[in-house]
Design a protein around this motif. Structure first.
Motif, PDB file in Angstrom:
ATOM      1  N   ASN A1469       0.971 -12.527  -6.180  1.00  0.00           N
ATOM      2  CA  ASN A1469      -0.136 -12.034  -6.997  1.00  0.00           C
ATOM      3  C   ASN A1469      -0.776 -10.810  -6.323  1.00  0.00           C
ATOM      4  OD1 ASN A1469      -2.202 -11.658  -8.752  1.00  0.00           O
ATOM      5  ND2 ASN A1469      -2.999 -13.731  -8.632  1.00  0.00           N
ATOM      6  N   LYS A1470      -1.178  -9.859  -7.144  1.00  0.00           N
ATOM      7  CA  LYS A1470      -1.769  -8.617  -6.640  1.00  0.00           C
ATOM      8  C   LYS A1470      -3.093  -8.878  -5.925  1.00  0.00           C
ATOM      9  CE  LYS A1470      -3.281  -4.085  -8.231  1.00  0.00           C
ATOM     10  NZ  LYS A1470      -3.466  -3.231  -9.413  1.00  0.00           N
ATOM     11  N   ASN A1471      -3.843  -9.875  -6.399  1.00  0.00           N
ATOM     12  CA  ASN A1471      -5.146 -10.167  -5.783  1.00  0.00           C
ATOM     13  C   ASN A1471      -4.999 -10.599  -4.335  1.00  0.00           C
ATOM     14  OD1 ASN A1471      -6.419  -9.585  -8.191  1.00  0.00           O
ATOM     15  ND2 ASN A1471      -6.244 -11.698  -8.937  1.00  0.00           N
ATOM     16  N   ILE A1472      -3.886 -11.303  -4.044  1.00  0.00           N
ATOM     17  CA  ILE A1472      -3.667 -11.737  -2.654  1.00  0.00           C
ATOM     18  C   ILE A1472      -3.518 -10.526  -1.742  1.00  0.00           C
ATOM     19  CG2 ILE A1472      -2.124 -13.036  -1.149  1.00  0.00           C
ATOM     20  CD1 ILE A1472      -1.458 -14.819  -3.549  1.00  0.00           C
ATOM     21  N   GLU A1474      -4.623  -7.511  -2.329  1.00  0.00           N
ATOM     22  CA  GLU A1474      -5.893  -6.785  -2.257  1.00  0.00           C
ATOM     23  C   GLU A1474      -6.862  -7.486  -1.319  1.00  0.00           C
ATOM     24  OE1 GLU A1474      -7.210  -6.456  -6.229  1.00  0.00           O
ATOM     25  OE2 GLU A1474      -5.851  -4.811  -6.760  1.00  0.00           O
ATOM     26  N   ASP A1475      -6.900  -8.839  -1.400  1.00  0.00           N
ATOM     27  CA  ASP A1475      -7.777  -9.566  -0.481  1.00  0.00           C
ATOM     28  C   ASP A1475      -7.346  -9.358   0.964  1.00  0.00           C
ATOM     29  OD1 ASP A1475      -9.117 -10.437  -2.696  1.00  0.00           O
ATOM     30  OD2 ASP A1475      -8.088 -12.389  -2.787  1.00  0.00           O
ATOM     31  N   ASN A1477      -5.746  -6.807   2.136  1.00  0.00           N
ATOM     32  CA  ASN A1477      -6.114  -5.428   2.520  1.00  0.00           C
ATOM     33  C   ASN A1477      -7.594  -5.327   2.843  1.00  0.00           C
ATOM     34  OD1 ASN A1477      -3.517  -4.516   2.220  1.00  0.00           O
ATOM     35  ND2 ASN A1477      -3.805  -3.820   0.110  1.00  0.00           N
ATOM     36  N   SER A1478      -8.419  -5.986   2.058  1.00  0.00           N
ATOM     37  CA  SER A1478      -9.858  -5.956   2.334  1.00  0.00           C
ATOM     38  C   SER A1478     -10.180  -6.607   3.668  1.00  0.00           C
ATOM     39  CB  SER A1478     -10.629  -6.634   1.201  1.00  0.00           C
ATOM     40  OG  SER A1478     -10.291  -8.004   1.131  1.00  0.00           O
TER      41      SER A1478
END
Length: 1669
Positions: A1469-1472, A1474-1475, A1477-1478
């Motif tokens: 999932n893209k959110n994983i 992004e998280d 990376n954050s």
């Protein structure tokens, strides 16, 4: 309406001459109207100030002798009026009212003009504000004629200035962009101005949170990139502009104030253009926006936008807008409610309450004035009704002693009474008017309009004038209207140069008799119509701008013209020049005006360029053509600017006027001036028109721009002049009396027929023309029937209609002939198309009108040339732009930008476009390299001297080596550093970075600049190295393409031989590989057909014919070629390649059946088959060899291109690496540039703070001086006050002593009377006035104080009456008592005044101290800011930004770059991501923060170690100082200082004793000096006596000298030798005795020194011994 006040004018003529006086002035206010008292208002108009009594509406005028009146202000308590003039260096005049006597004259330093004047409500203070160039704000004491204080505000244009009604120390000045409150501070006789600028809200009503620009406290802190400085430092500002600098994005539009007014609580109400109402607190000057309570009905469409004026009343303000309504703002807390107060006719421009607040003055934008009276029945009274614009023209209604008429541009005609200047009636023509003239023969007037029509008015009833007729002359405007002297004709001059002659008699219905065409731009029309003559002579003046001359046209109109008008004028209405005796004259210079005298023999002209009035004699006999007139008489006048001349009705006076505003009347025969009057001024562009009544007694003067009408009458006129004018008037009126009555009766008929005449003029053409519509002239007649047609056009149409009717048959014949001729020409053209080219005629030869064809051809050629020129200019601009782009992007490049493309892979490699380095850059680089080499050598020598001192010989040998070996060694040594410390990979390209400074050593500005230069050199070298590799690859590709072309030739041959359809791959360079091809336009790229000139066509044909001829000659005879083709197929030998095309011809019998073949034929057939078989075998072998060769060639091409692609891929990697290196070096350069910029910003900030500190220190010095001066003034003033107070107490105490001779009981009675003071009655304020006046009593009024003191003295006079004397008291004692009591009272008044001044001075000193403390705080703040800035600067210089090379981790690529298979991939999932990376970013930020903290900790450790070392050194210094203290010599004074607890008290006592001693000594010294002076006088006297005695002795000395000389001779003769020996012996004895005494004194001195040393040693034993620690 007005009560005139005659004002005597200044005379410009000789004494005893005639004079004029002003009877009344009519003008309307262009500025605000002011109250002089409760029943009088005033306003300026032109050169006059007009006063109007509200109750009686009577007028009084006051004239300004220096020209136009500037601004006006009134002071109600003192009943004075102030106004300024508008001359150079203007003055302010103050006049008393109602006496209108000049009280004082104020002269300042203003150069051009005053724009505002304002009196204070209490006191004798006047504020003034000037315009360009000073913009000076000044406060005057107008009573004493001095400027108290002034201030200059450059560039600030103030629109309103008012004093605070409750405090004259405060003034408010508002402009469209600011509001400023000024405070006048007073210290005794000194006055100072202090300004407070009000911070206005933004235009949307919100309050702008203004930040401190000098010491910003909310700047962000950047721990990485250094300190964040204010924007002014970033902009590099170091002066005063840095204090107020704001960037463009930080500027917000503020509210625009329009008006303001004060309140009794010292607050300010401010109206804004955006519709907001502001209240400014009078204590802290905070601005609050009042909220409007909306309670209006939705149906009310009126929208109150912005208040044009404000007037304060109890509970709120009255305001007006542009909609004609006056609103009442009821204000409560921070809200206000709007209510309708009243409505007037137009937009309200000014509101003002009367002094009693019972009346409200309302002034409209046009100048009308209304008075609204408050009371049980409120009334609105119109005091002054203004005209709609300024006066365009004026004239008298015949005979000119009762009424006059004025005209405005909007078409408003007003009739005024000559008695009092009252407006009798008005009439609106509803059209733009230009000129007005009244008829001498009837009670009518004519008005000319812009539309070209003339309106005739019936003026029989002055109270009800009516328009009776309208004559539409032409579509051009009527600029001149003039009746002749007898009123027979009306001459109307238009802008087109036509003069229409109209019958002036109403009985003729104002018939238009015709027109005369003269020159355009008519300047003046003059007529002569004498009583005894039957003609009217007319003269017209017009300019000739081409030649610089003036033209005069004179013609005559007979008296019987109405009866013979048809014979004098043609069908179109034009009068025939021969019949009206028209003559032309020219004058060699330009005239602005000219008139014809009554004898028609002389012309008077006003020169335009020079101030002269000239007369010209007309020739007695007629002439043809143009006659040149020469000046006969020339008189210099005192006018300046273009002037105008006119004649009086009786023709004996010549009236001149000009731009200067002066009216002069001259004798027509001598041209001598006998009266001058200045009624207007040059600031209002002088006088526009002058009219004199028939009897010559009344004169009307109209200003051009000031809008003022002045009525003048003769104050003194000679008897002969008066009799002439009256006789002429009486004679003219007697002759015209009968006809005037008849013509006046016809006006009623004209009035009744005006409607029918108007309808006929508007619908003149109502029938359709029954003629053919083919004619162009007939088409002109097809006009709109509803449109009004001018008279001149009607005459043209009537003439045209008559011509059509007269020549209709002839026109039909001409039309028929033209049609037949056109048909014949068409047949000829059709026949011409069928003939041969030789006999064919050109198209233009069939044209009948060759001139028209030529004209059309020329026009087309001109149009073509114009288009061609435009296209050429457009192309030239494009070419110029292209050249600029080419020069910048191509020619200036030493290395042109190009690219290389792989043969088989979509990979492109670009080179680095590079410009040639300039000489300046090379010079800087050379200087830096030389400097670096010197630094390297110096560093090496230092190290060798320090570390290898013993090996000097080796060092010398080492220095003898070559420079190249040294550089190599240094480079090897430096390049051994790791790349991650070096910060880039430039060494991979063979670039030596030995001369670069370490990133940890770049502290100074010069080092950073040198590093930038070296880094740029490295970038240049890296790009050059890669470009060399790129050039080699480019040459290799060129070689490969050339080799492929060679092989493709063979491949093409093989494919043709094998008859294959395979395409041949031929690589070519693209445009981005050879960009120079883009700059060259090929012929194939041009789609449009090329334009070829005729001569170019002929040249191309000749060249083609010549080439063909040369080709034929070069070939020669072709016999050999044709033979070769016929016999051997065009070749001499058979090649191997021809086998595939070789064919064995079959025998001829092959076509016969096999059974019919013979043996020989069969044998031949077998041989044929064998040959075919052998040929096929050879052909197969050759085909296979060709195929093998084809594959070999293709494989070799593929291999070579693949090798080149591999090389280009490696070059691409090299390009990426080079770009990485360039970016790394550029990043270092950017970091260095950023540090340099930040360093400059810090220096700018530091410079600004130092400059700001210098200014504040200067301000501190000024405030300190002001405090010192204020204290000195306060001490002096306080001393005077104490003296007065002491005198007052002495008078009180010495009262009983002074009257000690009288009995005690009488003394007690007198003492009680001495203490008694008269009661001063307070002015009774009426209850209704107290309820309406919001401000109440004005404090601190100088007039009130004077009045109170006068009343006190009056009460003292009553108390001093003999009736109040106690019984039994002597009258002389009572007189002495009254005198003593009066002195006491006067002294008490002085004490009160001094006490008030003392309080004011104490307050002034307190404010100066507060200002000084504030400045001191700012100075301390600047010092603190400088310390912090220096710390930041040191920290920035130590904290360097270092670039390190790190290993590259995982890089997230874009999706389109991934060319992998996803067989073993996992979908996340893209959110994983992004998280994750954050989280990585957060951790990275934490790491950076921790690194910064660690760096600060390490730095703190180093700082603590340094401080520790510093403290150790300080401890050593303190120990040394302690030892020095122990060994210090202690005197008794020092011991006393250490032992005495109250040493300072002791010193103070000693100082006091010494001061007393000094005082005693001083006193003694003064006594001694006095004694010495006395002694000196005695000695001088004694010396004089001795001088006299010496003189007597000197006289006797001469006689004694003779006796002495005789005795000397006797002595020398008797015993001179014995006497000499005695003298010598005596001298010897004296010398021996002196030497003996000298030796004794030396021995005693040595003994004294020994004794002193012993005493000192014994004294030192008494001190305690202090051992060292």
């Amino acid at each position: 309406m007005a009560q005139s006040r005659e004002l005597e004018e200044r005379h410009l003529a000789i004494p005893g001459s005639a004079s004029l006086s002003v009877r009344w002035v009519q003008g309307f206010p262009k500025q605000n109207v002011h109250f002089v008292n409760d029943s009088t208002i005033c306003y300026p108009s032109g050169n006059f100030v007009i006063f109007i009594n509200i109750e009686t509406k009577k007028k009084t005028v006051l004239q300004c002798m220096n020209g136009i009146v500037g601004v006006v202000a009134t002071n109600i308590p003192y009943q004075v009026v102030a106004f300024s003039d508008r001359k150079l260096k203007p003055l302010i005049y103050i006049y008393n009212f109602p006496e209108l006597t000049r009280r004082t004259k104020l002269k300042g330093n203003v150069l051009l003009d005053y724009t505002l004047l304002s009196f204070s409500y209490c006191g004798t203070y006047l504020a003034s504000y000037s315009s360009l160039p000073e913009f000076e704000f000044a406060v005057w004491n107008w009573e004493s004629n001095v400027i108290l204080c002034k201030k200059s505000q450059l560039g600030v244009d103030v629109s309103q200035m008012t004093f605070n009604p409750m405090n004259w120390h405060q003034l408010c000045l508002s402009s469209p962009s600011s509001v400023t409150v000024w405070t006048v501070e007073r210290s005794n006789e000194e006055h100072y101005l202090k300004a407070k600028s009000i911070k206005l809200p933004m235009d949307d009503g919100s309050i702008f949170d203004e930040k401190d620009l000098i010491f910003p406290s909310s700047l962000p802190k950047d721990l990485i990139y250094g300190p964040v400085l204010p924007l002014s430092a970033i902009a590099g500002l170091v002066g005063k502009e840095a204090e107020t600098f704001r960037p463009k994005d930080d500027l917000y539009p503020l509210l625009h104030p329009t008006m303001h007014c004060w309140t009794p609580t010292n607050d300010l109400y401010v109206g804004c253009e955006e519709g907001h109402l502001l209240v400014i607190n009078g204590e802290n000057w905070k601005v609050t926006i009042l909220n409007k309570i909306e309670d209006r009905l939705p149906m009310d469409e009126r929208n109150f936008i912005s208040p044009a004026t404000l007037a304060y009343q109890k509970g709120g303000v009255l305001a007006s807008g542009i909609d004609g309504f006056v609103y009442s703002f009821i204000i409560k807390d921070s809200y206000y409610k709007v209510e309708d107060f009243l409505q007037v006719e137009g937009p309200v421009e000014h509101l003002m309450f009367s002094p009693s607040y019972k009346k409200l003055l309302i002034q409209t934008d046009k100048g009308s004035v209304y008075i609204y009276t408050f009371g049980e029945e409120p009334t609105l009274n119109k005091i002054l009704e203004a005209c709609d614009g300024k006066f365009q023209s004026v004239d008298f209604i015949t005979p000119g002693n009762k009424y006059c008429v004025t005209l405005t541009h909007s078409g408003e005609v007003c009739i005024w009474s000559m008695e009092d200047g009252a407006c009798v009636s008005r009439i609106y023509l509803k059209t733009s008017a230009t000129v007005l003239a009244c008829s001498p023969s009837s009670l009518s007037a004519a008005v000319g309009t812009v539309g070209g029509s003339v309106h005739f008015l019936d003026l029989r009833d002055a109270k009800a004038p009516q328009a009776v007729h309208k004559a539409f002359l032409s579509e051009s405007s009527v600029q001149h209207l003039l009746y002749d002297q007898r009123g027979m004709y009306l001459l109307a001059g238009t802008s087109e140069g036509y003069i229409f002659v109209i019958n002036a008699n109403p009985s003729s219905m104002f018939q238009i008799l015709g027109f005369v065409e003269v020159g355009k731009d008519i300047l003046q029309i003059s007529t002569v119509s004498l009583l005894e003559s039957d003609i009217v002579e007319v003269m017209v003046l017009s300019p000739l701008p081409q030649t610089g001359r003036s033209k005069l046209e004179i013609f005559t109109l007979p008296k019987i013209l109405p009866q013979v008008s048809t014979s004098i004028a043609d069908q179109r209405g034009r009068m025939i020049d021969e019949l009206i005796h028209k003559f032309l004259y020219e004058i060699e210079h330009t005239l602005s005006s000219a008139v014809l005298d009554f004898q028609s023999k002389r012309v008077y002209g006003f020169c335009k360029e020079v101030p002269y009035i000239c007369s010209y004699l007309l020739p007695e006999q007629g002439h043809r053509g143009v006659c040149i007139l020469k000046p006969h008489q020339k008189v210099q006048c005192k006018h300046y600017g273009p002037g105008m001349l006119s004649l009086s009705p009786h023709g004996s006076w010549l009236i001149s006027r000009a731009k200067c505003g002066t009216l002069c009347i001259r004798d027509i025969y001598t041209l001598e001036t006998f009266v001058c009057c200045r009624s207007h001024s040059h600031q209002g562009h002088g006088i526009q028109s002058v009219r004199i009544s028939l009897d010559g007694q009344n004169i009307l003067v109209n200003g051009r721009e000031d809008g003022t009408l002045v009525y003048l009458r003769w104050r003194r006129l000679g008897g002969i002049l008066t009799s002439e004018t009256l006789d002429y008037c009486q004679q003219l009126l007697t002759i015209m009396s009968n006809t005037m009555e008849e013509e006046n009766n016809y006006l009623s008929v004209a009035q009744s027929d005006s409607s029918s005449l108007r309808s006929e003029s508007e619908h003149t053409i109502n029938e359709n023309v029954s003629l053919s519509t083919d004619s162009s002239q007939e088409a002109l007649l097809q006009v709109d029937n509803t449109k009004e047609i001018p008279w001149i056009q009607q005459k043209n149409q009537e003439a045209l209609r008559m011509e059509i009717k007269l020549f209709s048959n002839k026109r039909r014949e001409i039309k028929t002939g033209m049609k037949e001729l056109a048909k014949t020409i068409l047949n000829m053209m059709e026949e011409n198309e069928t003939v041969d080219n030789i006999a064919k005629l050109e198209q233009r030869e069939f044209g009948l009108d060759l001139e028209e064809l030529e004209r059309l051809h020329d026009e087309s050629e001109e149009e073509i040339e114009k288009i061609k020129k435009d296209v050429e200019m457009h192309n030239l601009a494009k070419r110029y732009l292209a050249e600029l782009i080419k020069e910048e992007c191509w020619n200036s490049m030493a290395v042109k930008g190009r690219a290389l493309k792989c043969f088989h892979v979509p990979c492109v490699v670009e080179n680095f476009p590079m410009k040639e380095r300039t000489d300046e850059e090379l010079k800087k680089l050379k200087r830096v390299l030389q400097q670096k080499k010197i630094e390297t050598e110096c560093l090496k020598l230092r190290k060798e001297i320090v570390e290898f001192q013993s090996a000097m010989t080796l060092v010398k040998k080492h220095h003898e080596e070559d420079d190249e070996e040294e550089e190599d060694d240094v480079a090897v040594k430096d390049t051994n550093l790791p790349n991650y410390m070096f910060g880039s990979q430039s060494t991979d390209f063979g670039i030596h970075a030995s001369l670069l400074s370490s990133q940890l050593e770049l502290h100074s500005r010069e080092e950073k600049i040198n590093q930038i230069i070296l880094l740029k050199d490295i970038i240049y070298k890296v790009k050059t190295a890669f470009n060399n590799e790129f050039d080699a690859a480019y040459k290799q590709k060129e070689f490969e393409i050339a080799r492929i072309k060679e092989r493709n030739v063979r491949i093409q041959e093989i494919i043709l031989d094998l008859e294959l359809e395979e395409p041949v791959w031929q690589p070519e360079f693209d445009d981005y590989e050879k960009p120079e091809r883009i700059l060259v336009v090929e012929n194939s790229e041009i789609t449009a057909q090329k334009y070829v000139n005729p001569w170019q066509k002929v040249k191309a044909e000749l060249i083609t014919a010549h080439e063909i001829e040369e080709g034929l000659l070069s070939r020669g005879p072709d016999t050999r070629r044709r033979a070769l083709m016929d016999m051997m197929g065009g070749v001499l030998e058979v090649k191997k390649e021809d086998i595939l095309r070789m064919v064995i011809p079959p025998p001829a019998f092959i076509e016969k059946p096999d059974a019919l073949w013979s043996e020989e034929e069969k044998k031949q057939f077998k041989d044929y088959e064998k040959k075919v078989k052998d040929l096929n075998e050879e052909r197969d072998k050759y085909r296979k060899s060709l195929e093998a060769e084809l594959r070999k060639l293709q494989n070799s091409i593929q291999e070579s291109t693949q090798n080149f692609d591999d090389y280009l891929k490696r070059l691409f990697e090299r390009r990426v690496k080079a770009e990485i290196v360039v970016n790394q070096e550029e990043l270092k350069i950017n970091n260095l540039i950023f540090s340099l910029l930040l360093d400059e910003e810090i220096n700018s900030r530091e410079t600004f703070l130092n400059n700001y500190l210098t200014r504040k220190q200067e301000e501190k010095n000024q405030t300190s001086e002001a405090i010192q001066k204020a204290r000195e003034d306060l001490d002096v003033y306080k001393e005077h006050y104490d003296n007065l107070l002491a005198e007052d107490k002495v008078l009180d105490r010495s009262f009983k002593k002074e009257f000690s001779e009288i009995p005690s009981h009488q003394v007690e009675v007198l003492y009680k009377l001495f203490k008694r003071r008269p009661r001063i009655p307070k002015p009774k304020v009426h209850s209704d006035v107290a309820g309406t006046v919001p401000f109440g009593e004005r404090p601190e009024s100088g007039k009130l104080n004077k009045d109170a003191f006068a009343q006190l003295m009056k009460g003292m006079d009553d108390m001093d009456n003999i009736n109040n004397m106690p019984e039994g008291l002597d009258p002389s004692v009572w007189e002495h008592f009254c005198m003593t009591r009066r002195v006491k009272v006067e002294n008490e008044q002085k004490v009160k005044q001094k006490a008030a001044g003392l309080v004011e001075m104490v307050a002034f000193l307190r404010r100066r101290v507060e200002e000084d403390d504030k400045v001191q705080q700012e100075i301390e703040k600047v010092f603190q800011e400088l310390i912090l800035l220096q710390e930041e600067k040191v920290k920035f210089q130590l904290n360097l930004t270092i670039q390190l090379l790190l290993k590259q981790g995982q890089v997230e690529l874009e999706n389109f770059q991934l060319l992998l298979e996803y067989t073993d991939a996992i979908l996340i999932n893209k959110n994983i991501i992004e998280d994750l990376n954050s989280v990585i970013r957060t951790q990275g930020q934490k790491k950076v923060t921790s690194m910064m903290e660690s760096k600060d900790i390490h730095k703190g450790i180093f700082q603590i170690e340094w401080e520790h070392k510093k403290m150790e050194m300080e401890m050593e210094d303190l120990n040394q100082k302690a030892w020095d203290i122990q060994m210090l010599f202690f005197s008794r004074e020092r011991q006393k200082y250490l032992n005495e607890p109250n040493y300072e008290t002791l010193i103070a006592i000693q100082i006091g004793i010494m001061e007393e001693t000094i005082a005693v000594l001083d006193k003694t010294h003064k006594k001694n000096v006095e004694n010495c002076k006395k002694l000196l006088k005695k000695l001088v006297k004694f010396g004089n006596q001795k001088d006299v005695a010496n003189y007597t002795l000197s006289c006797n000395l001469r006689e004694e000298l003779v006796a002495v000389s005789e005795r000397k001779d006797i002595c020398h003769a008797l015993g001179s030798k014995l006497t000499c020996e005695k003298i010598a012996q005596k001298r010897y004895e004296n010398m021996m005795q002196q030497q003996k005494l000298t030796n004794i004194s030396k021995e005693q001195a040595e003994q004294i020194l020994i004794l002193q040393a012993e005493v000192e040693r014994l004294r030192m034993k008494t001190f305690p011994a202090l051992l060292p620690m």
